[in-house]
Write an enzyme that holds these catalytic residues in place. Structure first.
Site, PDB file in Angstrom:
ATOM      1  CD1 TRP A 183      -2.629   1.810   0.538  1.00  0.00           C
ATOM      2  CD2 TRP A 183      -1.288   2.444   2.220  1.00  0.00           C
ATOM      3  NE1 TRP A 183      -2.959   3.100   0.889  1.00  0.00           N
ATOM      4  CE2 TRP A 183      -2.159   3.507   1.910  1.00  0.00           C
ATOM      5  CE3 TRP A 183      -0.346   2.615   3.241  1.00  0.00           C
ATOM      6  CZ2 TRP A 183      -2.128   4.724   2.589  1.00  0.00           C
ATOM      7  CZ3 TRP A 183      -0.306   3.816   3.920  1.00  0.00           C
ATOM      8  CH2 TRP A 183      -1.193   4.863   3.602  1.00  0.00           C
ATOM      9  CD  GLU A 224      -4.594  -1.501   2.292  1.00  0.00           C
ATOM     10  OE1 GLU A 224      -3.402  -1.677   2.618  1.00  0.00           O
ATOM     11  OE2 GLU A 224      -5.497  -1.236   3.107  1.00  0.00           O
ATOM     12  CE  LYS A 226      -6.640   5.782   3.318  1.00  0.00           C
ATOM     13  NZ  LYS A 226      -5.710   6.008   4.412  1.00  0.00           N
ATOM     14  CG  ASP A 257      -8.567  -0.959   4.698  1.00  0.00           C
ATOM     15  OD1 ASP A 257      -9.657  -0.494   5.091  1.00  0.00           O
ATOM     16  OD2 ASP A 257      -7.521  -0.906   5.363  1.00  0.00           O
ATOM     17  CG  HIS A 260      -8.670   1.920   2.203  1.00  0.00           C
ATOM     18  ND1 HIS A 260      -7.420   1.446   1.894  1.00  0.00           N
ATOM     19  CD2 HIS A 260      -8.587   2.414   3.453  1.00  0.00           C
ATOM     20  CE1 HIS A 260      -6.612   1.626   2.926  1.00  0.00           C
ATOM     21  NE2 HIS A 260      -7.298   2.206   3.885  1.00  0.00           N
ATOM     22  CG  HIS A 284      -5.929  -4.455   5.420  1.00  0.00           C
ATOM     23  ND1 HIS A 284      -5.078  -3.396   5.231  1.00  0.00           N
ATOM     24  CD2 HIS A 284      -5.155  -5.556   5.589  1.00  0.00           C
ATOM     25  CE1 HIS A 284      -3.831  -3.847   5.266  1.00  0.00           C
ATOM     26  NE2 HIS A 284      -3.851  -5.154   5.475  1.00  0.00           N
ATOM     27  CG  ASP A 292     -10.133   6.721  11.462  1.00  0.00           C
ATOM     28  OD1 ASP A 292      -8.997   6.789  10.973  1.00  0.00           O
ATOM     29  OD2 ASP A 292     -10.474   5.820  12.237  1.00  0.00           O
ATOM     30  CG  ASP A 294      -7.202   2.871   9.590  1.00  0.00           C
ATOM     31  OD1 ASP A 294      -7.118   1.729   9.148  1.00  0.00           O
ATOM     32  OD2 ASP A 294      -6.838   3.881   8.952  1.00  0.00           O
ATOM     33  CG  ASP A 324      -5.143  -1.577   8.425  1.00  0.00           C
ATOM     34  OD1 ASP A 324      -4.503  -1.118   9.384  1.00  0.00           O
ATOM     35  OD2 ASP A 324      -5.152  -1.052   7.292  1.00  0.00           O
TER      36      ASP A 324
HETATM   37  C1  RNT Z   1      -3.705   2.716   5.120  1.00  0.00           C
HETATM   38  C2  RNT Z   1      -3.816   1.276   4.798  1.00  0.00           C
HETATM   39  C3  RNT Z   1      -2.708   0.419   5.266  1.00  0.00           C
HETATM   40  C4  RNT Z   1      -2.229   0.787   6.647  1.00  0.00           C
HETATM   41  C5  RNT Z   1      -1.291  -0.202   7.277  1.00  0.00           C
HETATM   42  C6  RNT Z   1      -0.574   0.375   8.445  1.00  0.00           C
HETATM   43  O1  RNT Z   1      -4.823   3.425   4.851  1.00  0.00           O
HETATM   44  O2  RNT Z   1      -5.024   0.776   5.266  1.00  0.00           O
HETATM   45  O3  RNT Z   1      -3.060  -0.906   5.191  1.00  0.00           O
HETATM   46  O4  RNT Z   1      -3.289   0.979   7.517  1.00  0.00           O
HETATM   47  O5  RNT Z   1      -0.462  -0.726   6.347  1.00  0.00           O
HETATM   48 ZN    ZN Z   2      -5.381  -1.305   5.193  1.00  0.00          ZN
END
Ligand code: RNT
Ligand code: ZN
Length: 417
Positions: A183, A224, A226, A257, A260, A284, A292, A294, A324
């Site tokens: 990523w 990955e 985003k 993820d 994202h 993820h 956010d 995460d 994640d």
């Molecule tokens: C960031 C991605 C990535 C990170 C990690 C730390 O938006 O999700 O995967 O969160 O690699």
């Molecule tokens: Zn991620």
């Protein structure tokens, strides 16, 4: 009533709905979820002292953050003891452990810098997944693999290649494949003048990284995507279309993820399409909240839908599950345990659905009964099945695990400052 008696009563209720709870538990015990090391120290790592960059952020300063490899390992151990089953750990390149005063920059990392992690994993009989770290580094601002500065781009290409070698080392030492996820945070705050150029450079960089020889049965390289980052609101180089197309064309895996994507877009709906066209998929699992991406994974609707798509499409062996998120505002060990147990609960919820019956209702156009049954199933006694699973695999039931975290906080975390 004992846990077992409750389980037996629940088993009967599920049996009447056409669900075999024993089988569900048998499947669940073999699902290995990759637990991300970076929840333990707010994504700081051990190879530099600078700030977290790349448009990701932890907020909060709950006491007790792991500051050394030893502390991080001890905290991960504590978490793993409270999560039923056998799992994997997920490392970032920035968690290299340098011994005897030596240091290696990201482009010069070698397997030996992860020797201690291999030792840790071997002793616990678990596997390791890996991530190159294209952020929190002086050369990562503002672009990495899409940089116009050729020396910067080459630095990060070497980093990617080094990480493939390290991933293969993990796989060989531990006897199980290593999922290596790429990523990059590259992007722009404001309206680009050129959206194509950075993506063309990124594609070329990936080609160069993947050109080194490696064993594809041991290292599963993923990409990955985003949609935004903090400070990269208008454009990301690694968009969804870029990553899915690059992965499909070049024989690597897509990693999705669920924090994202655009807010009303859901990864659960993407999974079956990906499964139709790719042999394997990586995820993820996280929770997006407004800006956010995460927050700690909860047992919410989307986590359950993700689990359902994996389970009912018979794809447990085709989907690599990793968590994640990073929350610095609460006890970090609890953050791990809550997220990991919730992912397992979501899988259990999915395993306890009479999938064949529900599908038949959809196929026959019986949408009323489909809704009735799906809604009633929500209050079936899954908790009794979950508690029995915890008992079987010797971890505390219900919220009982939290007493151990509290004690650990008093005895260990509170002494760190
Ligand atoms: C960031 C991605 C990535 C990170 C990690 C730390 O938006 O999700 O995967 O969160 O690699
Ligand atoms: Zn991620």
């Amino acid at each position: 009533m004992t846990t077992k008696q409750r389980y037996e009563a629940a088993r009967e209720i599920y049996r009447e709905a056409g669900v075999d709870t024993d089988r569900a538990l048998d499947i669940l015990k073999d699902v290995h979820i990759s637990m991300h090391c970076w929840q333990g120290d707010d994504v700081r790592g051990f190879d530099q002292d600078g700030p977290l960059s790349g448009g990701i952020q932890t907020t909060g300063n709950y006491p007790g953050r792991a500051r050394t490899p030893e502390e991080l390992m001890a905290d991960m151990d504590m978490a793993l003891r409270l999560i039923p089953g056998v799992h994997k750990i997920n490392l970032h390149a920035s968690y290299a452990i340098f011994e005897n005063g030596e240091f290696a920059d990201r482009d010069a990392l070698e397997p030996k810098h992860f020797r201690k992690w291999v030792e840790f994993a071997k002793q616990r009989g678990i596997g390791i997944d890996f991530n190159p770290t294209f952020f929190s580094h002086e050369k990562a601002e503002p672009f990495t693999l899409s940089s116009t500065d050729e020396s910067i781009r080459q630095f990060w290409i070497r980093h990617g290649q080094a990480c493939i070698r390290i991933s293969q080392y993990f796989a060989e030492e531990l006897g199980q494949p290593c999922v290596m996820n790429i990523w990059i945070p590259d992007g722009l705050k404001d309206v680009p003048a050129d959206r194509l150029g950075p993506r063309a450079r990124f594609a070329d960089s990936l080609d160069q990284i993947l050109a080194i020889p490696y064993d594809k049965t041991k290292v599963y390289v993923c990409l990955e995507s985003k949609v935004f980052g903090i400070g990269m609101e208008s454009y990301t180089v690694g968009s969804s279309e870029f990553c899915v197309n690059y992965a499909a064309k070049n024989g690597i895996l897509s990693l999705m993820d669920n924090g994202h994507y655009h807010p009303t877009e859901v990864v659960s709906d993407k999974i079956p399409s990906m499964l139709l066209f790719s042999e394997k998929l990586a995820l993820h699992v996280t929770r997006g909240v407004r800006w956010d991406s995460d927050h700690v994974v909860l047992l919410d609707d989307e986590t359950k839908e993700i689990a359902k798509e994996i389970v009912r499409n018979d794809a447990i062996d085709r989907v690599f599950l990793a968590l994640d998120y990073f929350d610095a505002s609460i006890n970090r060990i609890s953050a791990w345990v809550v997220g990991m147990r919730n992912m397992q609960k979501a899988l259990l919820y999915a395993l306890l659905q009479p999938a064949g019956k529900l599908k038949a209702l959809q196929d026959a156009g019986n949408f009323t009964e489909l809704m009735v049954l799906q809604e009633e199933l929500k209050l079936y006694p899954m908790g009794d099945v979950w508690n029995y699973f915890c008992e079987l695999y010797h971890v505390p039931q219900r919220e009982e695990w939290f007493a151990q975290v509290k004690r650990y906080e008093e005895d260990v975390l509170a002494k760190r400052n």
